[in-house]
Design a protein around this motif. Structure first.
Motif, short mmCIF file in Angstrom:
data_model
loop_
_atom_site.label_atom_id
_atom_site.label_comp_id
_atom_site.label_asym_id
_atom_site.label_seq_id
_atom_site.Cartn_x
_atom_site.Cartn_y
_atom_site.Cartn_z
N GLU A 197 0.83 -1.21 0.00
CA GLU A 197 0.00 0.00 0.00
C GLU A 197 0.86 1.26 0.00
O GLU A 197 0.54 2.24 -0.67
N ILE A 198 1.98 1.22 0.75
CA ILE A 198 2.88 2.38 0.79
C ILE A 198 3.34 2.72 -0.62
O ILE A 198 3.31 3.86 -1.04
N LEU A 199 3.74 1.67 -1.37
CA LEU A 199 4.22 1.93 -2.72
C LEU A 199 3.13 2.55 -3.59
O LEU A 199 3.36 3.52 -4.31
N ARG A 200 1.91 2.02 -3.49
CA ARG A 200 0.82 2.55 -4.30
C ARG A 200 0.56 4.02 -3.94
O ARG A 200 0.33 4.87 -4.80
N ILE A 201 0.62 4.32 -2.64
CA ILE A 201 0.34 5.69 -2.21
C ILE A 201 1.45 6.64 -2.65
O ILE A 201 1.19 7.77 -3.03
N ILE A 202 2.71 6.14 -2.64
CA ILE A 202 3.81 6.97 -3.16
C ILE A 202 3.56 7.28 -4.63
O ILE A 202 3.66 8.42 -5.07
N LEU A 203 3.22 6.23 -5.41
CA LEU A 203 2.96 6.44 -6.84
C LEU A 203 1.84 7.44 -7.05
O LEU A 203 1.84 8.23 -7.98
N ASN A 204 0.88 7.41 -6.14
CA ASN A 204 -0.29 8.26 -6.25
C ASN A 204 0.01 9.72 -5.87
O ASN A 204 -0.71 10.62 -6.28
N ASN A 205 1.05 9.95 -5.09
CA ASN A 205 1.26 11.29 -4.55
C ASN A 205 2.54 11.99 -5.01
O ASN A 205 2.68 13.18 -4.80
N THR A 210 5.77 10.70 -10.88
CA THR A 210 4.86 9.68 -11.39
C THR A 210 3.60 10.26 -12.00
O THR A 210 2.77 9.52 -12.53
N GLY A 211 3.42 11.55 -11.91
CA GLY A 211 2.19 12.13 -12.45
C GLY A 211 0.97 11.86 -11.58
O GLY A 211 -0.15 12.13 -11.98
N GLY A 212 1.21 11.28 -10.40
CA GLY A 212 0.11 11.05 -9.47
C GLY A 212 -0.99 10.20 -10.08
O GLY A 212 -0.72 9.32 -10.90
N PRO A 213 -2.26 10.46 -9.70
CA PRO A 213 -3.36 9.63 -10.20
C PRO A 213 -3.54 9.73 -11.71
O PRO A 213 -4.18 8.88 -12.32
N ASN A 214 -3.00 10.79 -12.34
CA ASN A 214 -3.13 10.91 -13.79
C ASN A 214 -2.27 9.89 -14.53
O ASN A 214 -2.48 9.63 -15.70
N GLY A 215 -1.26 9.36 -13.84
CA GLY A 215 -0.41 8.36 -14.45
C GLY A 215 0.57 8.96 -15.44
O GLY A 215 0.74 10.18 -15.53
#
Lengths: 402, 239
Positions: A197-205, A210-215
């Protein structure tokens, strides 16, 4: 009526009542009032299926008693074939598949092969070393984002980036594994879940990177140089964009994974992993460096996650954190458990079942996840060690001797 | 006389913050069978776990062949000739008998000698040869104990640590296993440190014995003298 069949009848009636209690609230309670027809028809169908199954089972028992065993005979004949023959046939079928299949079939096959790679990677961790990892999809994410970033910012080719993705995933495995692998069992599972989950949240923020939620958009597909017959057989650069090309690419990655995992499982390292899974303290007493080997299992498992991730981002040409949620980890774990922990053919079948079955059940629309859940429950009841349980094979030291 | 193969000097160790064994000192000479007897919970298994470095000493020293093992990782000890048959056997249940034995030789690279040693284990325990492709977990308790001992022998130990080999086994099987231990000791001059609750059997086999009570060594003597000792007879032999 014999007591045995009376007990069976009671079980069937109880089962029908239970199924009705589960199905009716979902189908029968509507804003317009109560409705029973749908639930009754579903229960009716289920009962018919159970009775048909029972009939077939009785028939099989009768045939078994009469010495009629076509499947055993078939299996014996297949085992009698030299291994290169059925391996060759299987490979030929896999290579021919995209030419006889529809676009839809190719897409499903690509998905299955991605999950075969993931399942086999997780199998090293869960099946061989016995470490319950609920955050495995993090390594898939590391691989996918590594290729995405290398492709977007450095225009690195897929083939150069692929080993780097594997290295990054392995490094992530060491970083996550080093603090967590001191724990055992349930504690390890919870902590790996947390790291996933930490990794997913890092990617998200991490917006800048990473462009956050826009990908991330604009990832290049893999490319190869092939001779072009229309241009005097000169080598031209071909982008692997078509489903056929992607199928062959992921098939190569999956086959590489199958061969690697099989060889690892049969090696001295594989034996040590199994010993750790069976009894960690006893393995240490035998001279196994348990911590180093657990870390190795974790990072080698991550490597295959990273390879699958690199393919995923080259195929989609877009990555976002939404693809690396806990449900994906759970899915891969389900494939490993369902197929048979530690068994390579089992996990291939598990991936096939978990990706292909929901596709087959598309006709059931809203109920397909329900049917899917029921199918899983049934398989766990009847084949608790997996569809194809791991066999104790591999060369033993005294075999060469005798 | 050469230096003892194993010497404990004022060893204290335990699983939590409170030591389970306090100031334990003992010596084992080469070629001996030495036994530690005592009641359940006296600290016998803790002593063995500390000797094999699974448990770190709180104070005191474990000297194996004259060298302190405090700086040696547990997984290095089998290669140095210190092999353990742990309490409760702890075989690998889903590995076959042959694979279990292979694990005992995990650190060894000499394949031919390993195969030879496996033959030797099968000669000592013919039952294991019959069952060699069977999973360890499907064996009976006695066979599992044979497997655990065989597995430890695969490491060619100089010093074999045996933790309660009689636990939960029928008397006839225990006698068989003890006869094998004596045979190994006599034939290959292997030193044995045996921990047992069954004082009568252990003292019958060993040359010397230590008596352990609530984490301390309370008495030591030759096995014969301990067997004659009225206090021992009353406390451990039920007389």
């Amino acid at each position: 009526m014999t007591p045995a069949s009376k007990a069976m009848l009671t079980k069937i009636v109880v089962g029908a009542v239970w199924l009705f209690a589960v199905v009716w609230p979902m189908t029968g309670i509507t804003p317009q009032g109560f409705e029973f027809g749908k639930a009754i028809s579903i229960v009716g169908f289920a009962m018919a299926a159970v009775l048909a199954g029972l009939g077939l089972w009785k028939l099989r028992q009768k045939l078994d008693a009469a010495g009629f065993k076509p499947f055993t005979a078939l299996a014996n004949r297949c085992c009698g074939m030299p291994p290169w023959l059925w391996r060759g046939l299987l490979l030929a079928a896999l290579l021919a598949f995209p030419f006889v299949s529809s676009r839809y079939g190719q897409d499903v096959a690509i998905n299955v092969l991605v999950y075969v790679t993931l399942g086999l990677g997780l199998n090293i961790v869960v099946g061989l070393a016995g470490l319950l990892d609920l955050g495995y999809i993090a390594f898939y994410g590391v691989g996918a984002y590594t290729y995405a970033l290398l492709s977007i910012h450095y225009q690195l080719s897929f083939w150069l980036a692929l080993p780097l993705c594997a290295v990054m995933a392995a490094a992530a495995g060491v970083v996550i594994g080093y603090p967590t692998l001191r724990m055992r069992g349930d504690y390890l599972a919870i902590v790996t879940l947390g790291f996933g989950e930490i990794l997913r949240i890092i990617l998200n923020n991490w917006m800048q990177l990473t462009g956050g939620p826009n990908g991330l958009l604009g990832i290049k597909p893999a490319a190869v140089y092939l001779p072009d017959p229309e241009n005097g057989w000169e080598f031209v650069r071909v982008l692997l964009k078509s489903p056929e090309a992607q199928y062959f690419l992921v098939l190569a990655i999956a086959l590489f994974t199958v061969v690697s995992v099989r060889r690892l499982a049969d090696s001295r390292i594989g034996r040590a992993w199994e010993a750790i899974r069976e009894d960690e303290t006893a393995a240490a007493i035998m001279g196994v460096n348990t911590f180093a080997l657990k870390l190795l299992a974790y990072s080698l498992g991550a490597v295959f996650g990273g390879l699958a991730g690199a393919f995923f981002s080259a195929k989609m040409r877009f990555v976002s954190p939404g693809s690396f949620t806990f449900i994906e980890s759970a899915m891969v774990l389900a494939m490993v458990v369902l197929g048979g922990m530690g068994s390579v053919p089992g996990i291939v079948l598990g991936a096939l079942a978990l990706i292909a079955l929901p596709e087959v059940f598309r006709d059931f629309e809203n109920y397909r996840m329900l049917v899917f859940g029921a199918a899983m429950a049934l398989m766990m009841l009847f084949r608790p060690a997996g569809l194809i349980p791991a066999k104790r094979v591999g060369r033993r030291s005294e075999e060469a001797h005798s | 006389m050469s230096a003892p193969i194993l010497e404990l000097r004022n060893l204290s160790a335990g699983w939590g913050s409170a030591p389970a064994i306090r100031e334990v000192s003992l010596t084992v000479e080469r070629g001996e069978i030495v036994t530690i007897i005592g009641a359940n919970g006296a600290g016998k298994s803790t002593t063995l776990m500390a000797i094999s470095s699974i448990l770190r000493p709180m104070s005191g020293q474990v000297l194996y062949e004259g060298a302190d093992t405090a700086s040696v990782a547990a997984e290095k000890l089998p290669a140095m000739g210190l092999c353990q048959v742990p309490e409760g056997r702890r075989i690998f249940p889903r590995l076959t008998v042959a694979e279990n034995l292979d694990m005992g030789a995990y650190f060894r690279k000499d394949g031919d000698a390993v195969r030879h040693d496996m033959e030797h284990v099968f000669e000592l325990f013919p039952r294991l040869r019959e069952r060699r492709d069977q999973k360890g977990g499907t064996l009976s308790g006695g066979e599992q104990q044979m497997l655990a001992i065989g597995r430890a022998l695969m490491g060619r130990p100089k010093l074999l640590l045996l933790d309660e080999p009689s636990l939960g086994l029928a008397p006839l099987i225990v006698e068989h296993i003890f006869a094998i231990i004596r045979r190994i000791n006599e034939e290959s001059d292997m030193t044995v440190l045996l921990v047992e609750q069954n004082a009568n059997l252990a003292l019958g086999l060993a040359h010397r014995g230590y008596v352990m009570e609530t984490g301390r060594i309370s008495m030591t003597d030759t096995a014969e003298n301990l067997l004659q000792n009225p206090d021992i007879r009353r406390a451990y032999l039920g007389e």
